[in-house]
Design a protein around this motif. Structure first.
Motif, PDB file in Angstrom:
ATOM      1  N   ILE A 193       0.656  -1.117   0.014  1.00 21.94           N
ATOM      2  CA  ILE A 193      -0.132   0.071   0.076  1.00 21.94           C
ATOM      3  C   ILE A 193       0.847   1.098   0.001  1.00 21.94           C
ATOM      4  O   ILE A 193       0.353   2.264  -0.334  1.00 21.94           O
ATOM      5  N   SER A 194       2.129   1.136   0.607  1.00 18.45           N
ATOM      6  CA  SER A 194       2.821   2.453   0.457  1.00 18.45           C
ATOM      7  C   SER A 194       3.467   2.469  -0.810  1.00 18.45           C
ATOM      8  O   SER A 194       4.090   1.566  -1.455  1.00 18.45           O
ATOM      9  N   PRO A 195       3.980   3.913  -1.017  1.00 19.22           N
ATOM     10  CA  PRO A 195       4.887   4.061  -2.248  1.00 19.22           C
ATOM     11  C   PRO A 195       6.006   3.272  -2.091  1.00 19.22           C
ATOM     12  O   PRO A 195       6.574   2.656  -3.211  1.00 19.22           O
ATOM     13  N   GLU A 196       6.901   3.138  -1.070  1.00 22.34           N
ATOM     14  CA  GLU A 196       8.078   2.525  -1.040  1.00 22.34           C
ATOM     15  C   GLU A 196       7.829   0.912  -1.039  1.00 22.34           C
ATOM     16  O   GLU A 196       8.432   0.227  -1.709  1.00 22.34           O
ATOM     17  N   SER A 197       6.604   0.348  -0.542  1.00 24.09           N
ATOM     18  CA  SER A 197       6.280  -1.129  -0.904  1.00 24.09           C
ATOM     19  C   SER A 197       6.116  -1.582  -2.444  1.00 24.09           C
ATOM     20  O   SER A 197       6.675  -2.477  -2.852  1.00 24.09           O
ATOM     21  N   GLN A 198       5.385  -0.293  -2.817  1.00 24.05           N
ATOM     22  CA  GLN A 198       5.258  -0.670  -4.698  1.00 24.05           C
ATOM     23  C   GLN A 198       6.396  -0.788  -5.338  1.00 24.05           C
ATOM     24  O   GLN A 198       6.701  -1.204  -6.285  1.00 24.05           O
ATOM     25  N   ILE A 199       7.375   0.330  -4.875  1.00 23.54           N
ATOM     26  CA  ILE A 199       8.589   0.567  -5.662  1.00 23.54           C
ATOM     27  C   ILE A 199       9.593  -0.948  -5.408  1.00 23.54           C
ATOM     28  O   ILE A 199      10.117  -1.304  -6.221  1.00 23.54           O
ATOM     29  N   VAL A 200       9.435  -1.465  -4.299  1.00 19.90           N
ATOM     30  CA  VAL A 200      10.324  -2.561  -3.723  1.00 19.90           C
ATOM     31  C   VAL A 200       9.697  -3.791  -4.661  1.00 19.90           C
ATOM     32  O   VAL A 200      10.538  -4.735  -5.398  1.00 19.90           O
ATOM     33  N   HIS A 201       8.367  -3.913  -4.796  1.00 21.07           N
ATOM     34  CA  HIS A 201       7.876  -4.934  -5.512  1.00 21.07           C
ATOM     35  C   HIS A 201       8.334  -5.103  -6.938  1.00 21.07           C
ATOM     36  O   HIS A 201       8.500  -5.758  -7.802  1.00 21.07           O
ATOM     37  N   GLN A 202       8.249  -3.641  -7.548  1.00 12.48           N
ATOM     38  CA  GLN A 202       8.694  -3.318  -9.061  1.00 12.48           C
ATOM     39  C   GLN A 202      10.060  -3.756  -9.156  1.00 12.48           C
ATOM     40  O   GLN A 202      10.675  -4.105 -10.096  1.00 12.48           O
ATOM     41  N   ILE A 203      10.894  -3.160  -8.003  1.00 14.59           N
ATOM     42  CA  ILE A 203      12.481  -3.404  -8.367  1.00 14.59           C
ATOM     43  C   ILE A 203      12.629  -4.936  -8.468  1.00 14.59           C
ATOM     44  O   ILE A 203      13.465  -5.327  -8.948  1.00 14.59           O
ATOM     45  N   ASP A 204      11.852  -5.684  -7.440  1.00 17.76           N
ATOM     46  CA  ASP A 204      11.863  -7.119  -7.460  1.00 17.76           C
ATOM     47  C   ASP A 204      11.685  -7.764  -8.941  1.00 17.76           C
ATOM     48  O   ASP A 204      12.502  -8.729  -9.385  1.00 17.76           O
ATOM     49  N   ARG A 205      10.613  -7.370  -9.527  1.00 13.82           N
ATOM     50  CA  ARG A 205      10.581  -7.734 -10.934  1.00 13.82           C
ATOM     51  C   ARG A 205      11.427  -7.249 -12.100  1.00 13.82           C
ATOM     52  O   ARG A 205      12.025  -7.788 -12.990  1.00 13.82           O
ATOM     53  N   LEU A 206      11.945  -6.099 -11.781  1.00 14.87           N
ATOM     54  CA  LEU A 206      13.112  -5.418 -12.659  1.00 14.87           C
ATOM     55  C   LEU A 206      14.363  -6.217 -12.569  1.00 14.87           C
ATOM     56  O   LEU A 206      14.884  -6.515 -13.396  1.00 14.87           O
ATOM     57  N   GLU A 207      14.705  -6.601 -11.203  1.00 18.00           N
ATOM     58  CA  GLU A 207      15.802  -7.601 -10.661  1.00 18.00           C
ATOM     59  C   GLU A 207      15.805  -8.742 -11.738  1.00 18.00           C
ATOM     60  O   GLU A 207      16.660  -9.301 -12.251  1.00 18.00           O
ATOM     61  N   MET A 208      14.581  -9.298 -11.627  1.00 20.09           N
ATOM     62  CA  MET A 208      14.315 -10.845 -12.056  1.00 20.09           C
ATOM     63  C   MET A 208      14.333 -10.534 -13.687  1.00 20.09           C
ATOM     64  O   MET A 208      15.130 -11.516 -14.479  1.00 20.09           O
ATOM     65  N   ALA A 209      13.901  -9.647 -14.376  1.00 19.09           N
ATOM     66  CA  ALA A 209      13.863  -9.274 -15.776  1.00 19.09           C
ATOM     67  C   ALA A 209      15.545  -9.216 -16.350  1.00 19.09           C
ATOM     68  O   ALA A 209      16.004  -9.749 -17.388  1.00 19.09           O
ATOM     69  N   LEU A 210      16.257  -8.305 -15.424  1.00 20.05           N
ATOM     70  CA  LEU A 210      17.679  -8.329 -15.800  1.00 20.05           C
ATOM     71  C   LEU A 210      18.525  -9.497 -15.618  1.00 20.05           C
ATOM     72  O   LEU A 210      19.206  -9.921 -16.503  1.00 20.05           O
ATOM     73  N   GLN A 211      18.304 -10.403 -14.720  1.00 20.17           N
ATOM     74  CA  GLN A 211      18.758 -11.637 -14.361  1.00 20.17           C
ATOM     75  C   GLN A 211      18.334 -12.751 -15.575  1.00 20.17           C
ATOM     76  O   GLN A 211      19.100 -13.353 -16.063  1.00 20.17           O
ATOM     77  N   ALA A 212      16.997 -12.656 -15.936  1.00 19.36           N
ATOM     78  CA  ALA A 212      16.505 -13.410 -17.234  1.00 19.36           C
ATOM     79  C   ALA A 212      17.318 -13.177 -18.381  1.00 19.36           C
ATOM     80  O   ALA A 212      18.000 -14.083 -19.060  1.00 19.36           O
TER      81      ALA A 212
END
Length: 178
Positions: free
Chosen positions: A119-138
């Motif tokens: 719900i917070s901007p920080e938590s939303q950013i962290v979830h999206q960074i999680d996906r960004l890291e996954m994409a870069l690793q892929a």
């Protein structure tokens, strides 16, 4: 010493392989959860500083977000329901922080719950960074021999979950990189 037990749990993340890379790409020696968390922390630090977020809070959230996996392992969506995963992760996380001094235990619990709630901007950013890291690793695994088709699921998931303009811009550069 209870703080030492907390450190041992964190250290165990080095021994937990990221299950999605094993299941979907048949990677024999994939990154560990600790590898993933470190990469996320670097990305989060830079993005948070550039975008003027609360970097300390975001970094703590990144470092705590997969800590429960030190006890339960890394489950993929194919292995377990989202609700069941959240329950066992929360139980494991609470067990890990239980013996910490109350001042930091309460703070870490609050950060964990905030991350889980998205719900917070920080938590939303962290979830999206999680996906960004996954994409870069892929994409890194593609350069090491995984096919474009094999990594497509990871990229599609990231694409659908990333909405922040700066993170979306970085994601676009990742997928355009051959």
């Amino acid at each position: 010493m209870v703080i030492l037990d907390f450190f041992k749990n964190a250290l165990n993340l080095k021994n937990i392989s990221r299950q999605g890379w094993i299941d979907k790409l048949s990677i024999k020696h994939p990154e560990s959860v600790a590898d993933h968390s470190y990469s996320m922390a670097i990305m989060a630090m830079v993005i948070s500083d550039l975008e003027h977020y609360d970097s300390e809070k975001i970094l703590k959230m990144v470092l705590l977000h997969d800590l429960a996996e030190s006890k339960i392992g890394d489950f993929t969506p194919d292995q377990i329901s989202k609700d069941k995963k959240e329950k066992i992760e929360s139980d494991a996380f609470n067990d890990i922080i239980e013996q910490l001094p109350n001042t930091i235990k309460l703070e870490y619990d609050e950060i964990w719950k905030e991350y889980q709630s998205k719900i917070s901007p920080e938590s939303q950013i962290v979830h999206q960074i999680d996906r960004l890291e996954m994409a870069l690793q892929a994409k890194m695994y593609q350069k090491l021999g995984s096919s474009k088709e094999d990594i497509s699921t990871f990229l599609e998931t990231a694409k659908s979950d990333i909405t922040h303009p700066k993170i979306k811009e970085l994601f676009t550069k990742i997928i355009e990189d051959n």
